[in-house]
Structure formats: structure tokens, C-alpha cells
Scaffold this motif. Sequence first.
Motif, PDB file in Angstrom:
ATOM      1  N   ASP A  99       1.189  -1.533  -0.089  1.00 30.21           N
ATOM      2  CA  ASP A  99       0.313  -0.048   0.339  1.00 30.21           C
ATOM      3  C   ASP A  99       1.198   1.375   0.049  1.00 30.21           C
ATOM      4  O   ASP A  99       1.804   1.142   0.521  1.00 30.21           O
ATOM      5  N   LEU A 100       0.610   1.996   0.094  1.00 30.48           N
ATOM      6  CA  LEU A 100       1.276   3.411  -0.647  1.00 30.48           C
ATOM      7  C   LEU A 100       0.282   4.417  -0.009  1.00 30.48           C
ATOM      8  O   LEU A 100      -1.001   4.605  -1.012  1.00 30.48           O
TER       9      LEU A 100
ATOM     10  N   LEU B 112       1.527   0.423  -8.991  1.00 30.87           N
ATOM     11  CA  LEU B 112       1.346   1.342  -7.500  1.00 30.87           C
ATOM     12  C   LEU B 112       1.429   2.751  -7.602  1.00 30.87           C
ATOM     13  O   LEU B 112       0.952   3.688  -7.038  1.00 30.87           O
ATOM     14  N   VAL B 113       2.888   2.781  -7.755  1.00 25.33           N
ATOM     15  CA  VAL B 113       3.716   4.255  -7.280  1.00 25.33           C
ATOM     16  C   VAL B 113       2.761   5.097  -8.720  1.00 25.33           C
ATOM     17  O   VAL B 113       2.546   5.792  -9.032  1.00 25.33           O
ATOM     18  N   ILE B 114       2.038   4.310  -9.741  1.00 26.62           N
ATOM     19  CA  ILE B 114       1.756   5.438 -11.009  1.00 26.62           C
ATOM     20  C   ILE B 114       0.069   5.492 -10.522  1.00 26.62           C
ATOM     21  O   ILE B 114       0.369   7.366 -10.420  1.00 26.62           O
ATOM     22  N   SER B 115      -0.595   5.059  -9.358  1.00 23.41           N
ATOM     23  CA  SER B 115      -1.898   4.813  -9.439  1.00 23.41           C
ATOM     24  C   SER B 115      -2.148   6.438  -8.831  1.00 23.41           C
ATOM     25  O   SER B 115      -2.904   6.388  -8.050  1.00 23.41           O
ATOM     26  N   HIS B 116      -0.708   5.686  -8.026  1.00 21.10           N
ATOM     27  CA  HIS B 116      -0.695   6.854  -6.528  1.00 21.10           C
ATOM     28  C   HIS B 116       0.112   8.221  -6.142  1.00 21.10           C
ATOM     29  O   HIS B 116      -0.395   8.910  -5.701  1.00 21.10           O
ATOM     30  N   GLY B 117       0.090   8.577  -7.875  1.00 20.13           N
ATOM     31  CA  GLY B 117       0.623   9.935  -7.670  1.00 20.13           C
ATOM     32  C   GLY B 117       1.682   9.875  -7.619  1.00 20.13           C
ATOM     33  O   GLY B 117       2.529  11.242  -7.888  1.00 20.13           O
ATOM     34  N   TRP B 118       3.019   8.964  -7.499  1.00 21.00           N
ATOM     35  CA  TRP B 118       4.463   9.259  -7.220  1.00 21.00           C
ATOM     36  C   TRP B 118       5.248  10.049  -8.374  1.00 21.00           C
ATOM     37  O   TRP B 118       6.269   9.141  -8.022  1.00 21.00           O
TER      38      TRP B 118
END
Length: 294
Positions: free
Chosen positions: A109-110, A233-239
Motif C-alpha cells: 500500500d502507498l 501502484l506508484v503510478i496510480s497513487h501519483g508518486w
Amino acid sequence: MTAISSRLHGLLSDKDGPLPYLTGPIISRSLAVRCLWCIVLVLLILFPLYRYVSNDYRAYLSLGPGGTPATFSGYLRVTFLRVFFARSDPYVPPILDAHEFPANGYLHDLPYRLGHRPRVAGIAPHRQTTQKGTSQMQLALAMAITNLEAANADLLSTGISCFEHYNLGLFFSPRPGNNPYLSATTVVKSAAQPSPTSLRPLNPTCGQPAEITHLHTIDSSMHLTLHPSDAALVISHGWGERHPLAGRGPWVPKGFVMVYAPRGRDEIDVLMEIVKAGTWWVGGVELKGWKGEN
């Protein structure tokens, strides 16, 4: 004298009459007009092209040093890659293949990154043009990377990036004689993994030892290679976002992503978890904590 005057009058008054050249060739007046219009047309095309290339070249140089020389030949090379190979949407995650190893990613999770994404430009170099990290954030992030190395000295080393020959890089480099699969907290267990005495990375990236990540001094962003699930996950959470050439050839891994510059110390903690995820993908190990980690 009269004959000469009559001759000149005939040439000037005859619309389609011949125009003599002192060197010998004679062309018609209409052909000369056509040639003149062709020259004007070529100039009208070349001038905007020159303006575009000149501005684009200056924009390329403004991104700072990177993996491609800051020369006009380097610019032409990057332009070729941009036109023929660059992906149009950096927010499409890499595909998770059935044969991926490790099968699962590291990140479970992020938190979502607050605010808008920064603007990003270029290929090599590939940099943020807005929301750049401050010098304090850059120093804090560099210290976090070196502290992570110190906490895992039998597995990691720092040096000059293999992808970009100007910036700080973190490498998976288990020491000879050490067993990286015993010193780490968790190991990937599969018949396909290297032997306990192997110094080879699980998923090679650039160079030997294999690069995990590198930090950009001009904007405080980072590049690193992730498991496809972690990259998603990094892309979808905006990082972050994928590199324009990720997966487009053998020279850039498909999970190669940019992680945006931290805007505060709380974001450095998130970025270091992403760095650990990069180590999981490259080396197949879960790292120990680092000084400064909560």
C-alpha cells in the motif's frame, strides 16, 4: 548606340523575353520568377523549422546533464528516440507477465500523493520542470539513500549512476564471501533464484553491480526499476510515472519509472519505501531499516 538602346528596350518590354547572363546561360523571365518563388517558399519553411529546432535544443540543454551528451548530436539522438520509440502515455503501467520473478511486488500500500503531478520533460535527460525539490530536500534524500546503504552494507553500495554518469546511484552489490540471502530480513524463495553464494542480481538493470536507483541533482527526482505491480501502484497513487522508453528496447527495463521529488520529509519516507521496492526487484531481498526511519 541606338542599336544597344533598342536591344535593352526589347528585353525590358518583352514579358517572356530572354534574360541574358554574363556567364552565358539564358533563361526566360518566367522561369526566373518561378525560381525566386521557390527560394521564398524554402525560406518560409526553413525559418520556422530553424526556430523550432533552436528552441527545442535549448529546452533539451535546460534539463541539465544526463545519460546523453549535452551536444547537438546528443539532441538529434534523443529526438530520434522521441519520434520513433517514446511511449505517448507515461501513466500506463507495465504488464505483469506470468513468468515474472519475483511473482509479487514489495509494496502492499502507498498513501496518495497530494496535489497535481509535476510537469515532466525529456527522455535522456528525463526531468521535472515544476515542483522541483529544494536543496534541503535533495540533501535529505541523498542522506537517506546513504543511510540505507550503511544499514545494509553487505548488500548495497553507492557510486556514480550507470544510467546517468553524473548523479548519485545506489547499487545491489553483495560483498564476496557474504550471503545476501541470510543477511536480509526476507528473501525470495524459488528454484529459479541464484545460489546463496551468487553475486548476480535477480533482475539485472544497468551495469555490474546492478543499479537500483539514482538521484537527479537538478530537480531531486529519482529513476529506479520496479516490479510491474509496484510500478502500477506508484503510478496510480501519483508518486511517479514511467520513463518514455521503458520497455521500448533492451536498454531500458519495462519497470523503469521516475519518482517525483519530495516536497517534505514525510514524502522522503514514502520514497525510501519505493527504493526498498526497487531493491526487492533487482536483488530479491527485503532490506533492513535505515537511520532516520520512523
